[in-house]
Enzyme design. Sequence first.
Site, PDB file in Angstrom:
ATOM      1  N   ASP A  41      -0.372   5.060   0.776  1.00 14.37           N
ATOM      2  CA  ASP A  41      -0.740   6.092   1.748  1.00 14.37           C
ATOM      3  C   ASP A  41      -0.756   5.531   3.163  1.00 14.37           C
ATOM      4  O   ASP A  41      -1.522   4.616   3.470  1.00 14.37           O
ATOM      5  CB  ASP A  41      -2.114   6.675   1.390  1.00 14.37           C
ATOM      6  CG  ASP A  41      -2.071   7.376   0.056  1.00 14.37           C
ATOM      7  OD1 ASP A  41      -1.244   8.290  -0.093  1.00 14.37           O
ATOM      8  OD2 ASP A  41      -2.839   6.995  -0.856  1.00 14.37           O
ATOM      9  N   ASP A  51       0.872  -1.168   0.000  1.00  9.50           N
ATOM     10  CA  ASP A  51       0.000   0.000   0.000  1.00  9.50           C
ATOM     11  C   ASP A  51       0.922   1.235   0.000  1.00  9.50           C
ATOM     12  O   ASP A  51       2.109   1.126   0.328  1.00  9.50           O
ATOM     13  CB  ASP A  51      -0.867  -0.032   1.273  1.00  9.50           C
ATOM     14  CG  ASP A  51      -1.617   1.258   1.489  1.00  9.50           C
ATOM     15  OD1 ASP A  51      -2.274   1.728   0.542  1.00  9.50           O
ATOM     16  OD2 ASP A  51      -1.542   1.813   2.613  1.00  9.50           O
TER      17      ASP A  51
HETATM   18  C1  XBP Z   1      -5.662   5.867   0.293  1.00  9.93           C
HETATM   19  C2  XBP Z   1      -6.826   6.671   0.081  1.00  9.93           C
HETATM   20  C3  XBP Z   1      -6.799   7.705  -0.940  1.00  9.93           C
HETATM   21  C4  XBP Z   1      -6.053   8.970  -0.595  1.00  9.93           C
HETATM   22  C5  XBP Z   1      -6.397  10.050  -1.609  1.00  9.93           C
HETATM   23  O1  XBP Z   1      -6.062   4.627   0.874  1.00  9.93           O
HETATM   24  O2  XBP Z   1      -7.844   6.487   0.704  1.00  9.93           O
HETATM   25  O3  XBP Z   1      -8.123   8.080  -1.164  1.00  9.93           O
HETATM   26  O4  XBP Z   1      -6.441   9.444   0.673  1.00  9.93           O
HETATM   27  O5  XBP Z   1      -6.124   9.634  -2.888  1.00  9.93           O
HETATM   28  P1  XBP Z   1      -5.097   3.357   0.873  1.00  9.93           P
HETATM   29  P2  XBP Z   1      -6.942  10.183  -4.163  1.00  9.93           P
HETATM   30  O6  XBP Z   1      -3.850   3.751   1.606  1.00  9.93           O
HETATM   31  O7  XBP Z   1      -5.849   2.296   1.626  1.00  9.93           O
HETATM   32  O8  XBP Z   1      -4.829   2.963  -0.565  1.00  9.93           O
HETATM   33  O9  XBP Z   1      -7.446  11.562  -3.825  1.00  9.93           O
HETATM   34  O10 XBP Z   1      -5.923  10.194  -5.273  1.00  9.93           O
HETATM   35  O11 XBP Z   1      -8.071   9.218  -4.400  1.00  9.93           O
HETATM   36 MG    MG Z   2      -3.043   3.100   3.435  1.00 12.03          MG
END
Ligand code: XBP
Ligand code: MG
Length: 252
Positions: free
Chosen positions: A11, A9
Amino acid sequence: MTLHALLFDVDGTLADTERDGHRPAFNQAFAEAGLDWHWDVALYGKLLAVTGGKERMKHYIDHYRPDYRKPADFDAVVANLHKAKTRHYVELAARGAIPMRPGVRRLLTEARAAGLRLAIATTTTPENVTVLLEHSLGPGTQDWFEVIAAGDIVPAKKPAPDIYAYAMRNMGVSPAECLAFEDSENGLRASLAAGLKTLVTVNDYTLDHDFTGAAAVLSDLGDPGAPNRVVAGPDLGQSFVDVAYLRALHAG
Ligand code: XBP
Ligand code: MG
């Protein structure tokens, strides 16, 4: 089954992108559009229950802005706001303002040297990933990842398993030969539903999430001289995560 591939992952896992990356980028986009919406740190924590930036904005409007009258072209309005948000996020990440989490660069380097295959499975927008890798992990590092599965490439975002299934399909690997890395409950639900053993590293936004089913929950990957903490799961007698730890966790 031997461990062959690591699926990451982005973020919250590779870097703490949410509070000081995505959140201010959303706020900049709102201000630029003349909207009086502002997501403070606490509110953003609640909004993170919904993955995907466009989905998150719609959720905010539906649950926190009863005053907002949706225009006929609502989806286009949200899409444009999201484009602006991505522009702001990319500018921020391109300044190298979002560092990798502890141990990430070291572990990726060691994993490559050990012949493990790497991929990314994230709900965020593809350009957010490439700019972060380029400027925080280092030039050319996107090539370290065989597949960068991101964003709207699958219709159902995490907690659906689709993005993990997509990444594994493209690599030609089965879940049993992989390990996933996550930081959140939605992420863990996605990886578990894809049949993956999962190592969780928590952050301030996800500390109190339910990580039932994780192979281990750690404070972070740790580094030599900067030991991590076991939050839940086996103590494999190591103060940081290396390839030997990953193999032991995968086999356990
Ligand atoms: C990441 C997210 C994304 C980011 C924003 O979740 O939820 O929505 O916050 O990205 P994970 P975008 O780590 O579970 O993948 O604005 O580009 O959608
Ligand atoms: Mg995440």
